[in-house]
Design an enzyme around this catalytic site. Structure first.
Site, PDB file in Angstrom:
ATOM      1  N   LYS A 187      18.324 -30.942  -8.919  1.00 12.08           N
ATOM      2  CA  LYS A 187      18.403 -32.126  -8.052  1.00 12.08           C
ATOM      3  C   LYS A 187      19.839 -32.291  -7.571  1.00 12.08           C
ATOM      4  CE  LYS A 187      16.269 -36.682  -8.550  1.00 12.08           C
ATOM      5  NZ  LYS A 187      16.059 -37.729  -9.564  1.00 12.08           N
TER       6      LYS A 187
HETATM    7  C1  E4P Z   1      13.868 -40.202  -9.142  1.00  9.45           C
HETATM    8  O1  E4P Z   1      13.930 -39.098  -8.703  1.00  9.45           O
HETATM    9  C2  E4P Z   1      14.874 -41.245  -8.848  1.00  9.45           C
HETATM   10  O2  E4P Z   1      16.108 -40.889  -9.353  1.00  9.45           O
HETATM   11  C3  E4P Z   1      14.399 -42.569  -9.380  1.00  9.45           C
HETATM   12  O3  E4P Z   1      13.056 -42.763  -8.968  1.00  9.45           O
HETATM   13  C4  E4P Z   1      15.278 -43.734  -8.996  1.00  9.45           C
HETATM   14  O4  E4P Z   1      14.646 -44.927  -9.378  1.00  9.45           O
HETATM   15  P1  E4P Z   1      15.414 -46.339  -9.455  1.00  9.45           P
HETATM   16  O5  E4P Z   1      15.786 -46.750  -8.082  1.00  9.45           O
HETATM   17  O6  E4P Z   1      14.413 -47.257 -10.078  1.00  9.45           O
HETATM   18  O7  E4P Z   1      16.613 -46.099 -10.325  1.00  9.45           O
END
Ligand code: E4P
Length: 217
Positions: A83
């Protein structure tokens, strides 16, 4: 629509996996921090448990270090998806890793143009954050609609991975729009089964069944 679980809680992933609800897992530095676990160890455990892609995020800002981190993370298991953030360095890392056969999830996407250039850079997944847009009074689901149109217009293979999901309605809307993947915390996925009329109906059936005095087993 594929379901990814947005957590590094191995027990929660294992539980949902038993119900066939886990097509993949997403993590980020905050999720790793909350788990209190070592990133390499916990990510390996998750990869062993789940067949689908497991996103593990780089933490550097420059291309060279990001690429080195991405390569190290990719060594954890075959189902690692690296990622990277939606910055120019992240896109450069995306291109380099994708060209060498590593899946890349481009994260922190908040606009359709960002999603467009992530697809051009060869991303396997784009992660638009709907909840964080909703938090600032911008409709996150409109972004998913826009990205769906753009990717369909040009047959991009990049999968739309709806992230920052906070509610069951986000799940429903993502599915209606035709997002490829939704990643949600375990609690949101569990709530998908809940309905008060199901509970009320079941209570009535239970009471009536008791009155019959019968047993099936
Ligand atoms: C997943 O890939 C993201 O990092 C995550 O869904 C972010 O979620 P949040 O905005 O609740 O931290």
């Amino acid at each position: 629509m594929k379901f990814f679980v947005d957590t590094a809680d191995v027990e929660a992933i294992a539980e949902l996996n038993d119900y066939g609800m886990v097509d993949g897992v997403t993590t980020n530095p905050s999720i790793i921090m909350k788990s209190g676990r070592d990133i390499m160890e916990v990510t390996k455990e998750i990869c062993d448990l789940v067949d689908g892609p497991v996103s593990a995020e780089v933490v550097s800002m420059d291309f060279e270090t990001m690429l080195a981190e991405g390569r190290k993370l990719a060594e954890i298991a075959e189902n690692i998806c690296v990622k990277v953030p939606l910055t120019w360095a992240g896109l450069q890392t995306c291109k380099a890793l994708s060209d060498s056969g590593t899946k890349v999830n481009v994260t922190l996407c908040f606009s359709a143009n960002q999603a467009l250039i992530a697809a051009k850079a060869g991303a396997s997944f784009i992660s638009p954050f709907v909840g964080r847009l909703d938090d600032i009074n911008i409709d996150g689901m409109e972004l998913i609609e826009d990205i769906r149109s753009i990717y369909d217009n040009y047959d991009f293979n990049t999968e739309i991975l709806v992230a920052s999901i906070r509610t069951v309605n986000h799940m429903k809307e993502a599915a209606i729009i035709g997002a490829d993947v939704a990643t949600a915390p375990p609690a949101v996925i569990k709530k998908l089964a809940q309905h008060p009329l199901t509970d009320a109906g079941l209570a009535a059936f239970e009471a009536d069944w008791a009155k019959t005095g019968q047993k099936i087993l």
